[in-house]
Design a protein around this motif. Structure first.
Motif, PDB file in Angstrom:
ATOM      1  N   PHE A 197       0.824  -1.204   0.000  1.00 45.52           N
ATOM      2  CA  PHE A 197       0.000   0.000   0.000  1.00 45.52           C
ATOM      3  C   PHE A 197       0.865   1.263   0.000  1.00 45.52           C
ATOM      4  CE2 PHE A 197      -3.483  -2.783   1.560  1.00 45.52           C
ATOM      5  CZ  PHE A 197      -4.507  -2.330   0.734  1.00 45.52           C
TER       6      PHE A 197
ATOM      7  N   ARG B 280       1.093   4.004  -3.118  1.00 49.32           N
ATOM      8  CA  ARG B 280       0.697   5.396  -2.877  1.00 49.32           C
ATOM      9  C   ARG B 280       1.855   6.343  -3.155  1.00 49.32           C
ATOM     10  NH1 ARG B 280      -1.999   3.352   2.705  1.00 49.32           N
ATOM     11  NH2 ARG B 280      -4.053   2.748   1.867  1.00 49.32           N
TER      12      ARG B 280
ATOM     13  N   GLU C 171      -8.935   9.526  -5.848  1.00 47.08           N
ATOM     14  CA  GLU C 171      -8.281   8.928  -4.680  1.00 47.08           C
ATOM     15  C   GLU C 171      -9.042   7.684  -4.229  1.00 47.08           C
ATOM     16  OE1 GLU C 171      -5.188   9.077  -1.806  1.00 47.08           O
ATOM     17  OE2 GLU C 171      -5.581  10.652  -3.281  1.00 47.08           O
TER      18      GLU C 171
ATOM     19  N   GLU D 133      -7.693   3.759  -4.372  1.00 47.14           N
ATOM     20  CA  GLU D 133      -7.581   2.934  -3.169  1.00 47.14           C
ATOM     21  C   GLU D 133      -8.414   1.660  -3.300  1.00 47.14           C
ATOM     22  OE1 GLU D 133      -5.723   3.217  -0.402  1.00 47.14           O
ATOM     23  OE2 GLU D 133      -4.722   5.005  -1.187  1.00 47.14           O
TER      24      GLU D 133
ATOM     25  N   SER E  43      -6.846  -2.112  -3.184  1.00 53.63           N
ATOM     26  CA  SER E  43      -7.329  -3.073  -2.184  1.00 53.63           C
ATOM     27  C   SER E  43      -7.714  -4.397  -2.827  1.00 53.63           C
ATOM     28  CB  SER E  43      -8.530  -2.501  -1.430  1.00 53.63           C
ATOM     29  OG  SER E  43      -8.151  -1.389  -0.648  1.00 53.63           O
TER      30      SER E  43
END
Length: 212
Positions: free
Chosen positions: A79, A83, A190, A194, A198
């Motif tokens: 993650f 990012r 955003e 995400e 995931s």
């Protein structure tokens, strides 16, 4: 006039932010630096080599989570790394196009080796670890490529007074899906990013469990 490599790269990145990758030329860069084009070729054999160096500089400046922290598990790293890549590419105009068309440096190979070791230690094979690293990176690059392109298009549509929700009003499922994603008139990229990340990580977890 002698000019060093680091200044060339710095000015190339500044020029990239000003004009975009399509209009970044060695001629314009030489004019900006106050030198003749051949002076650049002492350091870079062609524009591709220059862009490789600019990409490496972009990663060095903005990619703050290239490597796992001590004790960090692979899920948290995945993650954080994804990012960080996204933040990096968004920090420079046409950042996704830049990194998609360049070759990694030797130091980047060394970083990749450390990342692969993290996944191997978690139970993935070297081939699986490499697949994860490539898949995550390409997901981010592809996502930001669309994101940066959409940003330019949205600016144009805002100027033209186009309402994107009105365009999909006849499609109830699409309208319902888009409502929570819109923020100040544009897609909340955003949240979508995400969500996609995931899904990828959950799939990785399941594949690791399946290995026993």
């Amino acid at each position: 006039m002698a000019i060093d490599r680091s200044r060339i790269v710095d000015e190339a990145m500044a020029l990239l932010n000003e004009v975009g990758i399509d209009k970044l030329t060695t001629r314009k860069l030489a004019e900006r630096l106050g030198v003749q084009q051949p002076a650049l070729y002492w350091h870079f054999r062609n524009k591709s080599a220059l862009l490789d160096a600019v990409n490496s500089e972009m990663l060095a400046r903005y990619h703050t989570h290239r490597l796992p922290s001590p004790g960090q598990d692979w899920v948290d790293f995945t993650f954080a790394n994804a990012r960080s890549i996204r933040t990096t590419l968004l920090s420079v105009r046409d950042g996704a196009r830049l990194t998609a068309g360049t070759r990694p440096s030797e130091s980047e190979f060394a970083d990749t080796e450390q990342v692969l070791q993290l996944y191997v230690d978690a139970g993935f094979s070297p081939a699986e670890a490499f697949g994860i690293a490539i898949s995550v990176t390409r997901y981010v690059v592809g996502y930001v490529l669309e994101e940066q392109g959409e940003r330019e298009r949205t600016d144009e549509e805002d100027d033209a007074g186009i309402n994107p929700m009105a365009e999909v009003a006849a499609f109830p499922l699409l309208s319902e899906a888009l409502v929570p994603l819109f923020k100040t008139g544009t897609i909340n990229t955003e949240a979508v990013f995400e969500g996609g990340l995931s899904y990828m990580v959950e799939g990785m977890k399941l594949s690791l469990v399946a290995k026993g």
